[in-house]
Structures are given as C-alpha cells and as structure tokens.
Design an enzyme around this catalytic site. Sequence first.
Site, short mmCIF file in Angstrom:
data_model
loop_
_atom_site.label_atom_id
_atom_site.label_comp_id
_atom_site.label_asym_id
_atom_site.label_seq_id
_atom_site.Cartn_x
_atom_site.Cartn_y
_atom_site.Cartn_z
CE LYS A 177 -1.78 1.61 4.04
NZ LYS A 177 -1.51 3.04 4.28
CG ASN A 178 2.48 2.69 3.54
OD1 ASN A 178 1.30 2.98 3.35
ND2 ASN A 178 3.00 2.55 4.76
NE ARG B 39 1.19 12.43 7.06
CZ ARG B 39 1.44 13.66 7.45
NH1 ARG B 39 0.46 14.41 7.89
NH2 ARG B 39 2.66 14.14 7.42
CB CYS C 199 -4.12 6.46 11.07
SG CYS C 199 -4.59 4.88 10.38
NE ARG D 256 0.51 10.44 10.06
CZ ARG D 256 0.15 9.33 9.44
NH1 ARG D 256 -0.99 8.77 9.71
NH2 ARG D 256 0.93 8.81 8.54
N PRO D 257 1.94 16.87 11.06
CG PRO D 257 3.65 18.15 11.98
CD PRO D 257 2.87 16.89 12.18
CB VAL D 258 2.20 18.78 5.54
CG1 VAL D 258 1.36 17.52 5.50
CG2 VAL D 258 1.33 20.02 5.67
CG ASP D 259 6.60 20.84 9.85
OD1 ASP D 259 6.15 19.68 9.68
OD2 ASP D 259 7.35 21.13 10.80
CG ASP E 6 3.23 1.65 9.37
OD1 ASP E 6 2.89 2.51 10.19
OD2 ASP E 6 3.30 1.88 8.15
CB VAL F 223 7.92 6.96 14.09
CG1 VAL F 223 7.52 7.60 12.77
CG2 VAL F 223 9.23 6.20 13.93
NE ARG G 73 -6.95 4.49 5.73
CZ ARG G 73 -6.08 5.14 6.46
NH1 ARG G 73 -6.33 5.37 7.72
NH2 ARG G 73 -4.95 5.57 5.94
C1 UD1 Z 1 4.43 6.96 6.09
C2 UD1 Z 1 3.54 5.75 5.97
C3 UD1 Z 1 3.04 5.32 7.34
C4 UD1 Z 1 4.22 5.11 8.28
C5 UD1 Z 1 5.14 6.33 8.29
C6 UD1 Z 1 6.41 6.13 9.10
C7 UD1 Z 1 2.57 5.99 3.79
C8 UD1 Z 1 1.36 6.24 2.96
N1 UD1 Z 1 2.43 6.07 5.10
O1 UD1 Z 1 3.62 8.01 6.63
O2 UD1 Z 1 2.30 4.11 7.19
O3 UD1 Z 1 3.74 4.89 9.58
O4 UD1 Z 1 5.53 6.67 6.95
O5 UD1 Z 1 7.10 5.01 8.64
O6 UD1 Z 1 3.62 5.68 3.26
N2 UD1 Z 1 6.33 14.85 10.31
C9 UD1 Z 1 6.41 16.20 10.60
N3 UD1 Z 1 6.32 17.08 9.56
C10 UD1 Z 1 6.17 16.67 8.27
C11 UD1 Z 1 6.11 15.30 7.98
C12 UD1 Z 1 6.20 14.40 9.03
O7 UD1 Z 1 6.53 16.59 11.77
O8 UD1 Z 1 6.11 17.52 7.36
C13 UD1 Z 1 6.41 13.88 11.43
C14 UD1 Z 1 5.12 13.09 11.56
O9 UD1 Z 1 4.17 13.79 12.33
C15 UD1 Z 1 5.60 11.83 12.23
C16 UD1 Z 1 7.00 11.65 11.64
O10 UD1 Z 1 7.38 12.90 11.12
O11 UD1 Z 1 5.70 12.00 13.61
C17 UD1 Z 1 7.08 10.59 10.54
O12 UD1 Z 1 6.16 10.89 9.54
P1 UD1 Z 1 6.39 10.45 8.02
O13 UD1 Z 1 7.63 9.66 7.89
O14 UD1 Z 1 6.25 11.66 7.18
O15 UD1 Z 1 5.15 9.49 7.77
P2 UD1 Z 1 4.13 9.51 6.58
O16 UD1 Z 1 4.85 9.73 5.29
O17 UD1 Z 1 2.97 10.36 6.90
#
Ligand code: UD1
Length: 420
Positions: A22-23, A93, A117, A122-125, A307, A329, A399
């Site tokens: 999926k990922n 997300r 989830c 889970r910000p996008v900064d 995961d 994480v 999902r």
């Molecule tokens: C992806 C996976 C998810 C997995 C995660 C970590 C997909 C679709 N999802 O999620 O199943 O659990 O990797 O292996 O592939 N963060 C920030 N700012 C950001 C981005 C992330 O603070 O802009 C933080 C997140 O809140 C979290 C950490 O970084 O605490 C890791 O997130 P990230 O590696 O980005 O996970 P996803 O890509 O969302």
Amino acid sequence: MERMIITHSPALQGEVSISGAKNSALPILAASLLGTEDIILSDVPPLEDVRIILQVIQSLGAQVSYEDETTVRINSKDLNHYNTPGELMGKMRASFLVMGPLLARIGKSITKLPGGCTIGSRPVDYHLKGFKALGCAITQDDSTIAAAAPVTGLSGNVVYLDFPSVGATQNIMMAATLAKGTSIIENAAREPEIVDLANFLNKIGADIKGAGTSNIKIRGVERLKGGNHSIIPDRIEAATFMIGSAITGGNVLIKNIIPSHLIPVTAKLQEVGCTIEEGEETLLVKGPRRLNPTSIKTMPYPGFPTDAQSQFMAMMTISKGESRVVETVFENRFMHVAELVRMGAVIDIIGKEAIIRGVSALQGAEVRATDLRAGAALVLAGLVAQGKTVLSELYHLDRGYYRLEEKIQALGGDIQRINF
Ligand code: UD1
C-alpha cells in the site's frame, strides 16, 4: 454494521502470499501524474486507500482504467486541475502526495490539509519547507494550503529534512524531477518505498540517484514519459503474518516478499524464540511454545517499523515476562493499548514507552480497530484469546489489508466478517 468475530484458533499453518505494498502504491499512483504517456502499474493492492488516491488523480485529469484486479493503466497527458477534492483529501493523508507532482507539472496546487489515521498531529511542514526551497510561494489557512511555482518553473536546491519523513522525501523528490537543475534531499528517508518510487520515476525518465541512502540527488529533466512498473511486496502485511505465526506458535511460509526489507522484524522475532528460515522470496516463521519477552524501539528504516509496533505489542502481551515498547516516530500510537487491556493484557504507558507484563492468556472481548495497524494487532490477539473477540470499525483495516480474513482462514484461523 460490519464486525469481525475472531475465535480462539489453532496455531496458524500453511502458506500466505503477500500483496503489493500500500505504502508504495500510493506515492507511485500520485507520481503517475508526472508522466505524459501510458503508465501500467501491476501488483497494486485493491484497497480502500488505493481507490481514494485513484479518485483524487482522476479528479485532477488523469485517465484511469483497470486491466485486471491489481493492474492499473494511467494516462496523465491531460492533467488540467490543481484544486484537489477536499472530501477525498480529508480521508487519507497520503493524498497530499499529489502536491509535488502538481507543482512540477502545472506549477500550482490547492489542497485541504490531509487526514488519515489518528496517530498524532502529523504536520506537513517538512513537505512545505522542501517546496519553498524549490521556489514555491505557499499560503495557508486552518484547512487549506495553496502553493505556486514561479512562472519560470521550479528550481533545484538542497533540502535538509529535520526528520527523515517518508512522505516529505517522496513529495520533494517528485517535485524535483522536473525542476531546473539539481536537487539534493539531505537526511532523506531510506524506506524501501522510497527506493520503489525512485525506481519507478527513473523508469519513466527521471534522473534520481541515492534513493535508499540519506542523500538523494535528483537532476531535473524536461519531461517524464510512460512505462511499466510492479509495486514491491508489502513488508508490513508480511510482518503482520510473521507475528501471526509467532503469537499462535504456528508454522507459516510467507511468500512473495523481499526478506531484506524485514530484517528488523526477523531479528526481533528470533529474540522472542521464533525459528526463521529465509528463502529467496520467502520467510518460514515457526513460533515457539511460549514467547520470550523483549524490547523494541520504533525508528525510521532500517529500524523497527512503527507500522508493526502494535502487532508486535499484541504478541508481547502473552510472553513470559516484561517487555518494553518505545514509540519514537508518532506521538499518539498507543491507542491499541486500551483495547488490549480490555482483553486482559497488562500494559502501563509512561510517555513514549509501554511496559508490557506478559500474562498466561488473553480473554476475548468487544474491541475497536482504533487505527489500521491497531486493528491488525487486535485480530492477532483475538486468535490466541480465550473465547470470542468482536472487532468493530473495520474500515480502518480495509484501508490497508487485502482479504485479511480470507488469508487468515486459509492458515486455519477462525475469523468471520459479519453484518449486525
Ligand atoms: C508513512 C507511511 C506510514 C508510516 C510512516 C512512518 C505511507 C502512505 N504512510 O507516513 O504508514 O507509519 O511513513 O514510517 O507511506 N512529520 C512532521 N512534519 C512533516 C512530515 C512528518 O513533523 O512535514 C512527522 C510526523 O508527524 C511523524 C513523523 O514525522 O511523527 C514521521 O512521519 P512520516 O515519515 O512523514 O510518515 P508519513 O509519510 O505520513
């Protein structure tokens, strides 16, 4: 409402074939927006999250058709919208991953803040920091993010990630494929899904080097074309079945996997007493009569995957001693704990750490799949609990797992989906 009834089962025995990841499928489907010719993706798991991202890319102008249940043909020649559908974006997300391709192809993107989830804020900064470094102007309010590339297009740059975020690495990598000049992502995520995305992008004409290391170099090209690609196997589905064999004292051959992607899980299962035999694309996992306690700490790849944390914790609840789980994480990934406690598990949470004192048996109970992997953990716990476990909120499970109950039934597990 649909529920799963899981009844105390014999040890799991037999073979299970793992689906496409999926990922990996989600970012690669988003990346299909970058190509201007036909793209054929195989081993795409037919999951709810995949359906959502397909709807998102269709709404942006991609033509999508299924060749068979797991093969999708995509043509994004006429990509013409940059306003992503709010309702779909809120559901998942990973739909935010269309932002990088949109900025690269048409220089604009307006999107809702992503959902998914509820395992933390889970910000996008980091994603936005990367887009800014490539030259984008970003405006944001409580629910919407608008990004615009300069009229001359994106320009390559160096982006340092404060944390090796999987999604940010993917989004920035996709945006940089069509930028002018070279981009470097430092402290990039190293997950196998990053490598799969880079391999796909290179097949359709990108120039990416270093995926799988902390330093990814993307030389911008004029345009991306089309091509064929198979999605890698799902290491988290594989880990779930490995833990399923371990927790039930089973003997399960996990097929269609890349064993090296599972090294941290294999190592920890050996510590708890499993015997694991590695083949080229298989792992044979034999569970012990009683599990040893151990400790895990979730980390970015190649550390123990977050995961698989909840499934592993479910297993530790019946080990012979005290185990510890540290989640580094995500900030809120212990929601399965309250549900496991309803089944008789003894678990204390202190900040980021859960201390699990093994009990001799769990008891069946009514529990909720509070998120995707929590749902999987509760299914595994249900297989070894005395009596019946009734699991609700199955949409989380759907999902991310394809035909989960059928695969468990084929291994001898007593699990039924019912409507009541
Ligand atoms: C992806 C996976 C998810 C997995 C995660 C970590 C997909 C679709 N999802 O999620 O199943 O659990 O990797 O292996 O592939 N963060 C920030 N700012 C950001 C981005 C992330 O603070 O802009 C933080 C997140 O809140 C979290 C950490 O970084 O605490 C890791 O997130 P990230 O590696 O980005 O996970 P996803 O890509 O969302």
